[in-house]
Scaffold this active site. Structure first.
Site, PDB file in Angstrom:
ATOM      1  CG  HIS A   1       1.459   5.009   4.443  1.00 43.05           C
ATOM      2  ND1 HIS A   1       0.752   4.835   5.608  1.00 43.05           N
ATOM      3  CD2 HIS A   1       2.195   3.878   4.286  1.00 43.05           C
ATOM      4  CE1 HIS A   1       1.060   3.653   6.138  1.00 43.05           C
ATOM      5  NE2 HIS A   1       1.934   3.059   5.353  1.00 43.05           N
TER       6      HIS A   1
ATOM      7  CG  HIS B   1      -0.211  -0.204   2.519  1.00 44.44           C
ATOM      8  ND1 HIS B   1       0.140  -1.457   2.959  1.00 44.44           N
ATOM      9  CD2 HIS B   1       0.245   0.650   3.458  1.00 44.44           C
ATOM     10  CE1 HIS B   1       0.771  -1.367   4.118  1.00 44.44           C
ATOM     11  NE2 HIS B   1       0.862  -0.092   4.430  1.00 44.44           N
TER      12      HIS B   1
END
Ligand code: AMP
Length: 139
Positions: free
Chosen positions: A104, A102
């Site tokens: 941020h 992922h």
């Protein structure tokens, strides 16, 4: 490392755990970080089961960075932020705590942001930030 189907983000993708979604398409999901390092801290994840960036194929990686750009622009406007920090951790030794790749999106400087994954957000604050970001992304 083989992909752990029971990680938190895999469960969110399967709808087994809730999230405050701000964006979704066939390849990507973006939602609010529940332990935000600054108000508006958002996560952008690929739907494909990749533990780190090294597990994503080039096409998925290329698609993801376009979606990160889209979400980051919305977070910047929604949070009225002068700047946006993007970061992405690969492997426990790099500080990765959830083994599903992922990005941020942080509407703040990492130098002044709160500590990583340390403090649960007030649900009302999280929802109001999500609402502002969704309005930018028109979902
Ligand atoms: P990383 O350490 O880069 O793997 O980041 C994982 C992030 O996921 C941290 O910033 C956590 O605060 C966040 N997080 C953990 N569980 C959840 C959850 N259920 N929903 C949203 N964010 C989460």
């Amino acid at each position: 490392m083989s992909y752990d189907n029971e990680n938190i983000f895999a469960k969110i993708l399967r709808g087994e755990l809730p999230c405050l979604k701000v964006y979704e398409d066939d390849q990507t999901l973006a939602f609010m970080d529940i332990m935000p390092q600054a108000t508006g801290h958002t996560l952008v994840i690929p739907k494909s089961p990749a533990t780190t960036i090294f597990d994503l194929n080039a096409a998925a990686a290329a698609d993801l960075i376009v979606k990160v750009q889209l979400v980051a622009k919305a977070v910047k406007t929604a949070m009225n932020a002068d700047g946006i920090t993007l970061f992405q951790l690969n492997g426990e030794s790099a500080g990765q705590t959830v083994p599903h790749m992922h990005f941020h999106v942080l509407p703040a400087s990492i130098a002044t942001a709160r500590a990583h994954a340390s403090e649960m957000a007030d649900p009302k604050e999280l929802e109001s930030a999500a609402k502002l970001i969704r309005a930018q992304l028109k979902i």
